[in-house]
Design an enzyme around this catalytic site. Sequence first.
Site, PDB file in Angstrom:
ATOM      1  N   HIS A 136     -33.030  19.736  33.652  1.00 58.13           N
ATOM      2  CA  HIS A 136     -31.760  20.131  34.278  1.00 58.13           C
ATOM      3  C   HIS A 136     -30.839  20.799  33.257  1.00 58.13           C
ATOM      4  O   HIS A 136     -30.278  21.873  33.510  1.00 58.13           O
ATOM      5  CB  HIS A 136     -31.068  18.914  34.893  1.00 58.13           C
ATOM      6  CG  HIS A 136     -29.692  19.200  35.417  1.00 58.13           C
ATOM      7  ND1 HIS A 136     -29.467  20.007  36.521  1.00 58.13           N
ATOM      8  CD2 HIS A 136     -28.461  18.810  34.987  1.00 58.13           C
ATOM      9  CE1 HIS A 136     -28.163  20.085  36.741  1.00 58.13           C
ATOM     10  NE2 HIS A 136     -27.526  19.377  35.822  1.00 58.13           N
ATOM     11  N   GLU A 181     -26.343  16.648  43.745  1.00 54.85           N
ATOM     12  CA  GLU A 181     -27.077  16.384  42.511  1.00 54.85           C
ATOM     13  C   GLU A 181     -27.902  15.126  42.725  1.00 54.85           C
ATOM     14  O   GLU A 181     -27.364  14.072  43.061  1.00 54.85           O
ATOM     15  CB  GLU A 181     -26.129  16.227  41.312  1.00 54.85           C
ATOM     16  CG  GLU A 181     -25.551  17.564  40.892  1.00 54.85           C
ATOM     17  CD  GLU A 181     -24.853  17.566  39.538  1.00 54.85           C
ATOM     18  OE1 GLU A 181     -24.950  18.563  38.815  1.00 54.85           O
ATOM     19  OE2 GLU A 181     -24.203  16.559  39.211  1.00 54.85           O
ATOM     20  N   ASP A 218     -24.323  13.047  43.368  1.00 55.89           N
ATOM     21  CA  ASP A 218     -23.094  13.487  42.711  1.00 55.89           C
ATOM     22  C   ASP A 218     -22.719  14.870  43.248  1.00 55.89           C
ATOM     23  O   ASP A 218     -22.991  15.895  42.624  1.00 55.89           O
ATOM     24  CB  ASP A 218     -23.327  13.526  41.193  1.00 55.89           C
ATOM     25  CG  ASP A 218     -22.068  13.804  40.421  1.00 55.89           C
ATOM     26  OD1 ASP A 218     -20.973  13.521  40.935  1.00 55.89           O
ATOM     27  OD2 ASP A 218     -22.172  14.308  39.283  1.00 55.89           O
ATOM     28  N   GLN A 236     -16.109  24.119  39.645  1.00 50.71           N
ATOM     29  CA  GLN A 236     -16.579  23.626  38.338  1.00 50.71           C
ATOM     30  C   GLN A 236     -16.598  24.745  37.294  1.00 50.71           C
ATOM     31  O   GLN A 236     -16.151  24.576  36.164  1.00 50.71           O
ATOM     32  CB  GLN A 236     -17.987  23.049  38.512  1.00 50.71           C
ATOM     33  CG  GLN A 236     -18.579  22.428  37.252  1.00 50.71           C
ATOM     34  CD  GLN A 236     -20.023  21.935  37.471  1.00 50.71           C
ATOM     35  OE1 GLN A 236     -20.565  22.007  38.582  1.00 50.71           O
ATOM     36  NE2 GLN A 236     -20.639  21.438  36.424  1.00 50.71           N
ATOM     37  N   TYR A 265     -14.138  24.128  33.900  1.00 57.54           N
ATOM     38  CA  TYR A 265     -14.787  23.158  33.012  1.00 57.54           C
ATOM     39  C   TYR A 265     -14.576  23.394  31.517  1.00 57.54           C
ATOM     40  O   TYR A 265     -14.825  22.499  30.706  1.00 57.54           O
ATOM     41  CB  TYR A 265     -16.267  23.002  33.341  1.00 57.54           C
ATOM     42  CG  TYR A 265     -17.208  23.977  32.669  1.00 57.54           C
ATOM     43  CD1 TYR A 265     -17.357  25.267  33.151  1.00 57.54           C
ATOM     44  CD2 TYR A 265     -17.953  23.596  31.553  1.00 57.54           C
ATOM     45  CE1 TYR A 265     -18.224  26.152  32.552  1.00 57.54           C
ATOM     46  CE2 TYR A 265     -18.819  24.476  30.940  1.00 57.54           C
ATOM     47  CZ  TYR A 265     -18.951  25.758  31.432  1.00 57.54           C
ATOM     48  OH  TYR A 265     -19.808  26.632  30.824  1.00 57.54           O
TER      49      TYR A 265
HETATM   50 CA    CA Z   1     -23.792  14.829  37.765  1.00 54.07          CA
END
Ligand code: CA
Length: 404
Positions: A122, A188, A222, A229, A233
């Site tokens: 990931h 997620e 999630d 994001q 972020y």
């Molecule tokens: Ca996560």
Amino acid sequence: MLINISIDSDFSIHNIPFGIFSTAGNTPRVGVAIGEHILDLVALAKTGVFDFDISVLDRKYLNEFISLGKPITGKVRTDIQDWLQKDDSPISAEMLVAQSDATLHMPVRVGDYTDFYSSIEHATNVGKMFRDPENALLPNWKHIPVGYHGRASSIVVSGTDIKRPKGQVMPKGADKPVYKASGRLDFELEMAFIIGKESQLGEPITTEAAPDHIFGMVLFNDWSARDIQKWEYVPLGPFLGKNFASSVSPWVVTMEALEQFKVEGPTQEPVVQPYLAYQGQHNYDINLEVGLTPDNSKETIVSKSNYKYMYWNMVQQLAHHTVNGCNVKVGDMLASGTISGKTTNSYGSMLEISWSGANPITLKTGERRTFIEDNDTITLRGFAKKDGKRVGFGEVSGKILPNT
Ligand code: CA
């Protein structure tokens, strides 16, 4: 045996997971999932079989029960296993409730929630998409189980609808951000472990002591708004693109039940710091899948992954989390981070599956998806199986509602 349990039930005699349920006639309380039923532990306790304070069973959360400690909660589990298989048993049919007649609640009162980023596949995929395809992993990644502090207040149990979040996004090529409903809403695929024993401020938990502090695990979705994001972020990390909701499965599978599914973790190279070194096996062979179901339609499985792919394991995550003296409390939830495998069909988010929207997937219904649309339901499932013994988590499911 009092009840028949299907051979492919997640809630076999080998499992005995704990959760909180209510019925039309009874308030939320501690129960155990067994086959298609729930064993009411408040009703069982009335027979006088337990020698601890049974008021901890008549609660809205498992925290007080978990706080009794593993010697007690572990014995409750093995006693129930014995009693369910005996003819002469304190368990009677009146203590069993059909799961279809019960409402399941959040299993624990989550004090603090932490999310890691511990799947190398990931982290590599995200690094390739958002940074540098040649150097996808940041220099710290193989030295630190990277994580951040999330939001506990918005963790909800399976079956809770999620309203599509709104926020600031920066459209491609624009010179200023716009406020809108997220157009890149994602799941997620994660698992989370629940702290079962607190630690003291200033006292790190070693990898050797860590298993004693981990009560059990749940499936964890999630939810993530990728466009929000991406704009927010830098430099402090995830915030509103993440904290609008996370969904968990209602049954907490204990580490005792998962013990027989332990496997070797990946070789960690470079060698980790001594405080992250560990003995024994701490990875688990747990099959995971994600289903996407458009409104009133057929489900398509969009990912099949496995928890064993994790680069950093739970004892390393907990040792790292507390190495600076940070303490943990009973009910704290520590999530794995998205669990992706090596192939496209094992990626744990739509961001990776559609490669940031470049490669739409076709569902069974013929519809196409890059991210999650309104009224789509996302369902995560997980189970371990070995030598004919199956221990599963059931599912965590959530539907995305429009936000106009
Ligand atoms: Ca996560």
